[in-house]
Motif scaffolding. Structure first.
Motif, PDB file in Angstrom:
ATOM      1  N   UNK A  82      91.468  96.057 141.200  1.00 33.60           N
ATOM      2  CA  UNK A  82      90.891  94.776 141.614  1.00 33.60           C
ATOM      3  C   UNK A  82      91.802  94.149 142.674  1.00 33.60           C
ATOM      4  N   UNK A  83      91.261  93.817 143.854  1.00 36.28           N
ATOM      5  CA  UNK A  83      92.097  93.279 144.922  1.00 36.28           C
ATOM      6  C   UNK A  83      92.653  91.897 144.568  1.00 36.28           C
ATOM      7  N   UNK A  84      93.858  91.653 145.085  1.00 40.00           N
ATOM      8  CA  UNK A  84      94.451  90.310 144.976  1.00 40.00           C
ATOM      9  C   UNK A  84      93.868  89.483 146.130  1.00 40.00           C
ATOM     10  N   UNK A  85      93.078  88.436 145.806  1.00 35.37           N
ATOM     11  CA  UNK A  85      92.350  87.683 146.835  1.00 35.37           C
ATOM     12  C   UNK A  85      93.311  87.121 147.889  1.00 35.37           C
ATOM     13  N   UNK A  86      94.486  86.651 147.461  1.00 36.29           N
ATOM     14  CA  UNK A  86      95.409  86.053 148.448  1.00 36.29           C
ATOM     15  C   UNK A  86      95.784  87.078 149.512  1.00 36.29           C
ATOM     16  N   UNK A  87      96.052  88.314 149.079  1.00 34.15           N
ATOM     17  CA  UNK A  87      96.448  89.328 150.051  1.00 34.15           C
ATOM     18  C   UNK A  87      95.246  89.755 150.893  1.00 34.15           C
ATOM     19  N   UNK A  88      94.098  89.890 150.250  1.00 36.72           N
ATOM     20  CA  UNK A  88      92.882  90.299 150.988  1.00 36.72           C
ATOM     21  C   UNK A  88      92.510  89.221 152.000  1.00 36.72           C
ATOM     22  N   UNK A  89      92.666  87.948 151.621  1.00 35.03           N
ATOM     23  CA  UNK A  89      92.288  86.848 152.510  1.00 35.03           C
ATOM     24  C   UNK A  89      93.137  86.787 153.782  1.00 35.03           C
ATOM     25  N   UNK A  90      94.368  87.256 153.712  1.00 40.36           N
ATOM     26  CA  UNK A  90      95.186  87.261 154.940  1.00 40.36           C
ATOM     27  C   UNK A  90      94.503  88.147 155.994  1.00 40.36           C
ATOM     28  N   UNK A  91      94.018  89.312 155.569  1.00 40.03           N
ATOM     29  CA  UNK A  91      93.337  90.232 156.510  1.00 40.03           C
ATOM     30  C   UNK A  91      91.973  89.672 156.906  1.00 40.03           C
ATOM     31  N   UNK A  92      91.217  89.197 155.912  1.00 40.21           N
ATOM     32  CA  UNK A  92      89.844  88.744 156.177  1.00 40.21           C
ATOM     33  C   UNK A  92      89.845  87.528 157.103  1.00 40.21           C
ATOM     34  N   UNK A  93      90.701  86.557 156.812  1.00 43.00           N
ATOM     35  CA  UNK A  93      90.736  85.330 157.622  1.00 43.00           C
ATOM     36  C   UNK A  93      91.129  85.645 159.061  1.00 43.00           C
ATOM     37  N   UNK A  94      92.028  86.613 159.229  1.00 39.77           N
ATOM     38  CA  UNK A  94      92.465  86.981 160.594  1.00 39.77           C
ATOM     39  C   UNK A  94      91.305  87.600 161.373  1.00 39.77           C
ATOM     40  N   UNK A  95      90.366  88.236 160.673  1.00 34.30           N
ATOM     41  CA  UNK A  95      89.259  88.919 161.358  1.00 34.30           C
ATOM     42  C   UNK A  95      88.126  87.962 161.709  1.00 34.30           C
ATOM     43  N   UNK A  96      87.642  87.165 160.724  1.00 39.80           N
ATOM     44  CA  UNK A  96      86.460  86.330 160.989  1.00 39.80           C
ATOM     45  C   UNK A  96      86.582  84.914 160.432  1.00 39.80           C
ATOM     46  N   UNK A  97      87.740  84.554 159.910  1.00 40.71           N
ATOM     47  CA  UNK A  97      87.898  83.188 159.406  1.00 40.71           C
ATOM     48  C   UNK A  97      87.327  82.996 158.006  1.00 40.71           C
ATOM     49  N   UNK A  98      86.781  84.034 157.407  1.00 42.87           N
ATOM     50  CA  UNK A  98      86.261  83.948 156.035  1.00 42.87           C
ATOM     51  C   UNK A  98      87.389  84.108 155.020  1.00 42.87           C
ATOM     52  N   UNK A  99      87.200  83.481 153.890  1.00 45.19           N
ATOM     53  CA  UNK A  99      88.099  83.657 152.742  1.00 45.19           C
ATOM     54  C   UNK A  99      87.271  83.830 151.482  1.00 45.19           C
ATOM     55  N   UNK A 100      87.786  84.552 150.517  1.00 46.09           N
ATOM     56  CA  UNK A 100      87.126  84.716 149.214  1.00 46.09           C
ATOM     57  C   UNK A 100      87.764  83.721 148.261  1.00 46.09           C
ATOM     58  N   UNK A 101      86.934  82.984 147.521  1.00 47.34           N
ATOM     59  CA  UNK A 101      87.466  82.068 146.496  1.00 47.34           C
ATOM     60  C   UNK A 101      86.920  82.507 145.151  1.00 47.34           C
ATOM     61  N   UNK A 102      87.741  82.411 144.123  1.00 49.80           N
ATOM     62  CA  UNK A 102      87.321  82.842 142.776  1.00 49.80           C
ATOM     63  C   UNK A 102      86.522  81.737 142.103  1.00 49.80           C
ATOM     64  N   UNK A 103      85.433  82.144 141.461  1.00 54.77           N
ATOM     65  CA  UNK A 103      84.612  81.206 140.665  1.00 54.77           C
ATOM     66  C   UNK A 103      84.323  81.865 139.311  1.00 54.77           C
ATOM     67  N   UNK A 104      83.920  81.067 138.312  1.00 56.66           N
ATOM     68  CA  UNK A 104      83.688  81.647 136.976  1.00 56.66           C
ATOM     69  C   UNK A 104      82.439  82.520 136.917  1.00 56.66           C
ATOM     70  N   UNK A 105      81.506  82.306 137.854  1.00 56.69           N
ATOM     71  CA  UNK A 105      80.239  83.077 137.832  1.00 56.69           C
ATOM     72  C   UNK A 105      79.282  82.409 138.810  1.00 56.69           C
ATOM     73  N   UNK A 106      77.963  82.405 138.480  1.00 63.41           N
ATOM     74  CA  UNK A 106      77.004  81.729 139.373  1.00 63.41           C
ATOM     75  C   UNK A 106      77.359  80.247 139.463  1.00 63.41           C
ATOM     76  N   UNK A 107      77.254  79.709 140.651  1.00 63.84           N
ATOM     77  CA  UNK A 107      77.502  78.276 140.857  1.00 63.84           C
ATOM     78  C   UNK A 107      76.201  77.629 141.340  1.00 63.84           C
ATOM     79  N   UNK A 108      76.057  76.317 141.160  1.00 66.38           N
ATOM     80  CA  UNK A 108      74.808  75.661 141.606  1.00 66.38           C
ATOM     81  C   UNK A 108      74.570  75.904 143.095  1.00 66.38           C
ATOM     82  N   UNK A 109      73.292  75.951 143.463  1.00 66.86           N
ATOM     83  CA  UNK A 109      72.932  76.288 144.848  1.00 66.86           C
ATOM     84  C   UNK A 109      73.680  75.435 145.861  1.00 66.86           C
ATOM     85  N   UNK A 110      73.733  74.117 145.622  1.00 64.29           N
ATOM     86  CA  UNK A 110      74.337  73.262 146.657  1.00 64.29           C
ATOM     87  C   UNK A 110      75.832  73.546 146.792  1.00 64.29           C
TER      88      UNK A 110
END
Ligand code: HBI
Ligand code: FE
Length: 289
Positions: free
Chosen positions: A68-96
């Motif tokens: 399972x990737x460590x989001x902090x480390x993955x986000x360094x690469x992802x943010x450098x490419x397109x400005x996106x970051x992954x954030x952890x959530x417990x599961x489905x979140x409300x649409x808004x």
């Protein structure tokens, strides 16, 4: 439980935007073993089936099955490419909440991972579906722009009572979309690319219809959440998806007012038919259920 049936207060321990700490150190050896099993199954299937932006994304993020990737480390690469970051959530979140994250280039990924006895299907998106399925495409600049535009459109759709139409656009592209390429049809949808059975079914099985992507047609077409899709929509390019999404949806929603939904398996006279499916799988699975 559908996302919009959730109460708007985040669950215990989550922040107001429903995010939680990934707490990567808390994953067990069993959790990582499940990820590696799922990864190795898909890695064997996807060359020649997944589109190049997806496969390039796996390389760019170094998502090669070490657990399972460590989001902090993955986000360094992802943010450098397109400005996106992954954030952890417990599961489905409300649409808004979901749309607000996307509009700000934050992709909400379930922190939990399925158990070893749930490898083939689970109701709620886990970290394998969200990170292996969705995140590699976020390294593609055009798709990254589309996902942000989708988030911005989502908030407007809710205000216009058109969320169900926009959810179909998400479903038939982000989750179950196919892309036409000079080498043939390729997968970009996360729901397919993270599923062992559907990775082959979506491209090779004679059962489903495969139709040329059309924004209005997609937004008129309900979808299945319990089984393989009976129709897949094929993009000529990712740019087409972004261009179609950057237009003003107001007139589109008004035109939808006068149009009926289209059945899962129906083909309309002006559909661009790539495969006229037999629907054999759907009829047998209906018999099975
Ligand atoms: N929440 N965490 C999470 N992941 C999703 O994919 C998601 C969601 N909430 C709502 C939702 N998807 C769908 O209703 C979208 O079509 C909005
Ligand atoms: Fe998903």
């Amino acid at each position: 439980m559908s996302a919009d049936s959730l109460a708007c207060a985040p669950p215990g321990g989550a922040r107001a935007d429903w995010t939680i700490d990934q707490d990567w150190a808390a994953y067990t050896a069993e959790d990582h073993r499940v990820w590696i099993t799922l990864y190795e199954r898909q890695a064997a299937l996807l060359p020649g089936r997944a589109c190049a932006p997806f496969l390039n994304g796996l390389d760019a993020l170094d998502l090669h099955g070490q657990g399972i990737p460590d989001f902090d480390r993955m986000n360094e690469r992802l943010a450098a490419l397109t400005g996106w970051r992954v954030v952890a959530v417990p599961g489905l979140v409300p649409d808004e909440v979901f749309f607000d994250h996307l509009a700000n280039r934050r992709f909400p990924a379930g922190r939990f991972i399925r158990r070893a006895d749930q490898l083939d299907y689970l109701q709620e998106p886990d970290v394998f579906h969200d990170v292996f399925g969705h995140v590699p495409m976020l390294t593609d600049p055009v798709f990254a722009d589309y996902m942000q535009a989708y988030g911005e459109g989502g908030r407007r759709a809710m205000s216009l009572g058109r969320l169900h139409n926009l959810a179909r656009l998400y479903w038939y592209t982000v989750e179950f979309g196919l892309l036409d390429t000079p080498e043939g049809l390729r997968i970009y949808g996360a729901g397919i690319v993270s599923s062992r059975g559907e990775s082959a079914f979506s491209l090779e099985d004679p059962s489903p219809n495969r139709l040329g992507f059309d924004l209005m047609r997609v937004m008129r077409t309900p979808y299945r959440i319990d089984d393989y899709q009976q129709v897949y929509f094929v993009l000529p390019s990712l740019q087409r998806l972004l261009d179609d999404t950057l237009q003003d949806f107001g007139p589109i929603y008004r035109r939808l007012d006068g149009l009926e939904d289209v059945g899962f398996a129906d083909i309309l006279p002006d559909d661009r038919v790539i495969t006229r499916g037999s629907q054999a799988y759907a009829s047998t699975s209906a018999a099975r259920s």
